[in-house]
Design an enzyme around this catalytic site. Structure first.
Site, PDB file in Angstrom:
ATOM      1  N   CYS A  14       0.836  -1.204   0.000  1.00 34.61           N
ATOM      2  CA  CYS A  14       0.000   0.000   0.000  1.00 34.61           C
ATOM      3  C   CYS A  14       0.869   1.251   0.000  1.00 34.61           C
ATOM      4  CB  CYS A  14      -0.952  -0.010   1.190  1.00 34.61           C
ATOM      5  SG  CYS A  14      -0.131  -0.164   2.804  1.00 34.61           S
ATOM      6  N   GLY A  17       9.450  -1.688   3.616  1.00 36.01           N
ATOM      7  CA  GLY A  17      10.166  -2.105   2.411  1.00 36.01           C
ATOM      8  C   GLY A  17       9.812  -1.251   1.212  1.00 36.01           C
TER       9      GLY A  17
END
Length: 481
Positions: free
Chosen positions: A289, A348
């Site tokens: 997201c 990440g």
């Protein structure tokens, strides 16, 4: 008559016009697979008040409120054309017509602007593509809502089944209830019934088979009449090609992961690099997201100004991966109570930028703080640009990107001075630029980007699925390059 009376009369007149638009929008949607938009926001299945509010939103983009009296003639013109499957933006039709000086009538201009969806250019209505959800958690249920909402609407996708582990007595009823009611996103728009004898949830007439399996290699989807399907794995259990390949069973053609892919699995952010997917690629990741939130505005800034380096700090809502109260967790800090603490953790997303934007040579670093809100996050993108600019120039650029560029479905733009996180629950954009918070000084720009990390991300996943299924219909009028 008083000013108040004038305002009320005007409101009632606009209500009447909006009410007259609803059947026209619905008929185009059902019979011709035409989705009517207003500045990239769908008007399909919207109430009178929602249509009026969407028109009013245009003032944030174009500087003036768009009236239904202005868009109705374009909608009426569309109903008289032999349209094929497409998306047509009334807001852009009105804006481009206003800028046109050839003296054409609304009907003539509209026919010309959407010519790519008529006559010899008209594409055929395609048979719906089967979709299977593997997992039925937060993202899985929102994907189900979106797929059901769009069923028969021209997106060509049909949710056929959900695969879950059997949790024991009353499992089917409980899962249907979670689909029906959501503490964040509200009630399901429609009706849901449960057919326990056939292990089926029927949502707005869509029969969804619930398949119980603990291992993807044990399921033969053809036994349920499922063929050539796209499977969306929203469990996050497998993230590399070897693990995800287990889903490639009889009846499954492609696998889409709703988490960052590892190894050589392509990480796709719709609007940015979806066109790079190879037609024969069978395993795809929709990244995270946060990656979807930062990559589109990062690309918009890099294309215009160049980016030398950057850092993203995400202030992220807590997730089911965290603990309600302090308890053991394999990750550092995430074991501490999510609703009671701000929790520093890793992200990440920064490293994932390289996969989505391989031509961007700038080094992007990142970190994250989980905070005690259940949904909607904000990414603070701090960029060193290749040239100096001004705050006004950056805001004007991003406003135009949100309005007319190929990234307009990914990037939204808001000027409200009192906006807070809950205002963005249900946003269908991957990223919303907060104009009031934006800071620019010389070659340094700091963007504050809101995103519904559940619903907005799910919309991006559906867009990727539409693309890989070959049912992503064109949008008219064509704007931007």
């Amino acid at each position: 008559m008083t000013v108040n009376d004038d305002s009320f009369t005007d409101w009632k007149n606009r209500e009447e016009i909006a009410e007259s638009m609803i059947p026209m929008i619905g008929k185009l949607h059902r019979e011709r697979d035409v989705t009517v938009l207003l500045h990239s926001r769908s008007l399909v299945n919207k109430s009178v008040v929602s249509i009026l509010k969407t028109h009013r939103f245009a003032r944030q983009i174009a500087g003036a409120e768009l009236s239904v009296t202005e868009t109705l003639p374009f909608l009426e013109a569309l109903t008289k054309l032999d349209l094929g499957p497409s998306q047509i933006d009334l807001g852009m039709l009105a804006a481009t017509y206003q800028a046109d000086d050839r003296g054409l009538s609304v009907a003539e201009f509209t026919a010309e602007a959407v010519a790519g969806a008529t006559g010899a250019h008209k594409i055929d209505r395609r048979e719906p593509r089967d979709v299977v959800l593997y997992g039925f958690g937060r993202i899985g249920r929102l994907l189900a809502r979106l797929l059901i909402e769009k069923a028969g609407s021209g997106n060509g996708l049909r949710l056929r089944a959900v695969v879950v582990r059997d949790s024991g007595g009353g499992d089917l009823v409980k899962r249907a209830s979670l689909l029906r009611r959501d503490s964040i996103h509200g009630q399901f728009q429609g009706t849901i019934t449960v057919d326990e004898a056939n292990s089926t949830i029927v949502a707005n007439g869509n029969a969804i088979k619930v398949i119980y399996a603990a291992d993807p290699t044990t399921v033969d989807y053809t036994a349920y009449g499922i063929e050539n399907a796209i499977l969306i794995d929203n469990t996050g259990r497998w993230r590399d090609r070897e693990g995800l390949s287990q889903h490639l069973r009889p009846g499954i053609d492609k696998v889409v992961l709703t988490a960052p892919g590892k190894g050589d699995v392509p990480n796709i952010v719709h609007g940015v690099n979806h066109d790079t997917m190879k037609p024969d690629e069978r395993i795809i990741s929709c990244a995270s997201c946060t990656t979807n939130a930062i990559v589109p505005p990062l690309k918009a800034m890099a294309d215009e100004y160049g980016v030398l380096r950057g850092h993203v700090e995400t202030v992220h809502s807590f997730t089911n991966d965290q603990n309600l109260l302090d308890n053991y967790h394999k990750s550092e800090r995430r074991g501490r109570s999510a609703p009671l603490n701000m929790v520093i953790t890793e992200t990440g997303a920064a490293s994932a930028v390289a996969k989505a934007l391989p031509d961007l040579k700038a080094r992007i670093t990142g970190s994250s703080i989980r905070v005690p809100v259940p949904d909607v996050s904000i990414a603070i993108l701090n960029l060193q640009l290749a040239r100096e600019t001004t705050r006004e120039e950056v805001l004007d650029h991003l406003r135009q990107v949100s309005l007319t560029s190929p990234l307009k479905r990914q990037i939204d733009f808001i000027t409200a001075p009192d906006a807070v996180s809950s205002d963005f629950i249900g946003s269908r954009h991957a990223s919303i630029v907060d104009a009031g918070a934006t800071k620019v000084e010389g070659d340094n720009a700091i963007l504050y980007l809101w995103y519904d990390n559940e619903f907005g991300y799910s919309c991006q996943v559906v867009r990727v699925v539409q693309h890989v299924s070959g049912v992503e219909y064109p949008t008219f009028p064509v704007t931007g390059a």
